[in-house]
Design a protein around this motif. Structure first.
Motif, short mmCIF file in Angstrom:
data_model
loop_
_atom_site.label_atom_id
_atom_site.label_comp_id
_atom_site.label_asym_id
_atom_site.label_seq_id
_atom_site.Cartn_x
_atom_site.Cartn_y
_atom_site.Cartn_z
N LYS A 1 0.84 -1.18 0.00
CA LYS A 1 0.00 0.00 0.00
C LYS A 1 0.89 1.24 0.00
O LYS A 1 1.85 1.31 0.76
N ILE A 2 0.53 2.17 -0.87
CA ILE A 2 1.22 3.46 -0.90
C ILE A 2 0.17 4.56 -0.89
O ILE A 2 -0.95 4.37 -1.37
N ASN A 3 0.53 5.71 -0.31
CA ASN A 3 -0.41 6.81 -0.17
C ASN A 3 0.15 8.07 -0.80
O ASN A 3 1.31 8.40 -0.58
N LEU A 4 -0.68 8.76 -1.58
CA LEU A 4 -0.31 10.00 -2.24
C LEU A 4 -1.33 11.07 -1.88
O LEU A 4 -2.53 10.81 -1.90
N LYS A 5 -0.84 12.27 -1.54
CA LYS A 5 -1.72 13.43 -1.33
C LYS A 5 -1.39 14.44 -2.41
O LYS A 5 -0.22 14.66 -2.73
N ILE A 6 -2.43 15.03 -2.97
CA ILE A 6 -2.25 16.09 -3.96
C ILE A 6 -2.73 17.39 -3.33
O ILE A 6 -3.88 17.47 -2.86
N ASP A 7 -1.85 18.38 -3.29
CA ASP A 7 -2.18 19.69 -2.75
C ASP A 7 -1.89 20.71 -3.85
O ASP A 7 -0.74 20.87 -4.25
N TYR A 8 -2.95 21.33 -4.36
CA TYR A 8 -2.87 22.23 -5.50
C TYR A 8 -2.39 21.42 -6.71
O TYR A 8 -3.12 20.58 -7.20
N LEU A 9 -1.15 21.64 -7.17
CA LEU A 9 -0.60 20.86 -8.29
C LEU A 9 0.60 20.02 -7.86
O LEU A 9 1.34 19.51 -8.70
N ASP A 10 0.80 19.88 -6.55
CA ASP A 10 1.97 19.17 -6.03
C ASP A 10 1.61 17.82 -5.44
O ASP A 10 0.54 17.67 -4.83
N TYR A 11 2.53 16.85 -5.58
CA TYR A 11 2.35 15.50 -5.06
C TYR A 11 3.22 15.30 -3.82
O TYR A 11 4.39 15.66 -3.83
N TYR A 12 2.63 14.71 -2.79
CA TYR A 12 3.36 14.40 -1.55
C TYR A 12 3.11 12.96 -1.15
O TYR A 12 1.96 12.63 -0.87
N PRO A 13 4.11 12.08 -1.12
CA PRO A 13 5.43 12.26 -1.72
C PRO A 13 5.33 12.15 -3.23
O PRO A 13 4.30 11.75 -3.76
N ASN A 14 6.42 12.47 -3.92
CA ASN A 14 6.38 12.40 -5.39
C ASN A 14 7.22 11.25 -5.94
O ASN A 14 7.32 11.09 -7.15
N THR A 15 7.80 10.44 -5.06
CA THR A 15 8.60 9.28 -5.49
C THR A 15 8.26 8.08 -4.61
O THR A 15 8.18 8.21 -3.39
N PHE A 16 8.07 6.94 -5.25
CA PHE A 16 7.81 5.68 -4.56
C PHE A 16 8.73 4.61 -5.11
O PHE A 16 8.98 4.57 -6.31
N THR A 17 9.20 3.72 -4.24
CA THR A 17 9.98 2.57 -4.68
C THR A 17 9.08 1.34 -4.59
O THR A 17 8.50 1.07 -3.53
N LEU A 18 8.94 0.64 -5.71
CA LEU A 18 8.08 -0.54 -5.80
C LEU A 18 8.92 -1.74 -6.20
O LEU A 18 10.01 -1.59 -6.76
N LYS A 19 8.40 -2.94 -5.96
CA LYS A 19 9.09 -4.16 -6.37
C LYS A 19 8.36 -4.77 -7.56
O LYS A 19 7.13 -4.89 -7.55
N LYS A 20 9.13 -5.14 -8.56
CA LYS A 20 8.58 -5.80 -9.75
C LYS A 20 7.79 -7.04 -9.33
O LYS A 20 8.26 -7.83 -8.52
N GLY A 21 6.58 -7.18 -9.87
CA GLY A 21 5.75 -8.35 -9.61
C GLY A 21 4.96 -8.32 -8.33
O GLY A 21 4.18 -9.23 -8.06
N VAL A 22 5.12 -7.27 -7.52
CA VAL A 22 4.39 -7.17 -6.25
C VAL A 22 3.20 -6.22 -6.45
O VAL A 22 3.38 -5.06 -6.82
N PRO A 23 1.97 -6.71 -6.20
CA PRO A 23 0.79 -5.87 -6.39
C PRO A 23 0.84 -4.60 -5.52
O PRO A 23 1.32 -4.63 -4.39
N VAL A 24 0.32 -3.51 -6.09
CA VAL A 24 0.31 -2.20 -5.43
C VAL A 24 -1.13 -1.74 -5.25
O VAL A 24 -1.94 -1.83 -6.18
N GLU A 25 -1.43 -1.24 -4.06
CA GLU A 25 -2.70 -0.58 -3.79
C GLU A 25 -2.34 0.88 -3.54
O GLU A 25 -1.77 1.23 -2.51
N TRP A 26 -2.67 1.73 -4.50
CA TRP A 26 -2.28 3.14 -4.49
C TRP A 26 -3.47 3.98 -4.07
O TRP A 26 -4.46 4.08 -4.79
#
Length: 86
Positions: A1-26
């Motif tokens: 699970k990863i979490n992203l917040k958008i404030d105005y036009l900015d992303y927090y955080p703006n970088t995520f490290t993921l593993k190939k083949g591992v399902p992501v819930e964004w």
């Protein structure tokens, strides 16, 4: 699970490290997004989703290749953000 917040036009955080083949819930909180930032787009994964004005949008995917995947608004003005797939 990863979490992203958008404030105005900015992303927090703006970088995520993921593993190939591992399902992501964004989980994306776009309640403070403006204009085109109310749509999230990940062209390399074929994802384009409108974010709800209140609440969280959950997008599920599984990265299949190593490398960088960029995401931004539909016009490329917000963010950008990066998934680094290892």
């Amino acid at each position: 699970k990863i979490n992203l917040k958008i404030d105005y036009l900015d992303y927090y955080p703006n970088t995520f490290t993921l593993k190939k083949g591992v399902p992501v819930e964004w989980n994306i909180d776009g309640s403070k997004a403006v204009g085109c930032a109310k749509i999230i787009s990940v062209p390399a994964l074929g994802i384009t989703e409108r974010l709800p004005p209140n609440g969280i949008k959950t997008i599920s995917f599984t990265p299949t290749k190593k490398g960088k995947i960029m995401f931004s608004c539909s016009m490329g003005m917000a963010g950008p953000g990066t998934f680094e797939v290892i």
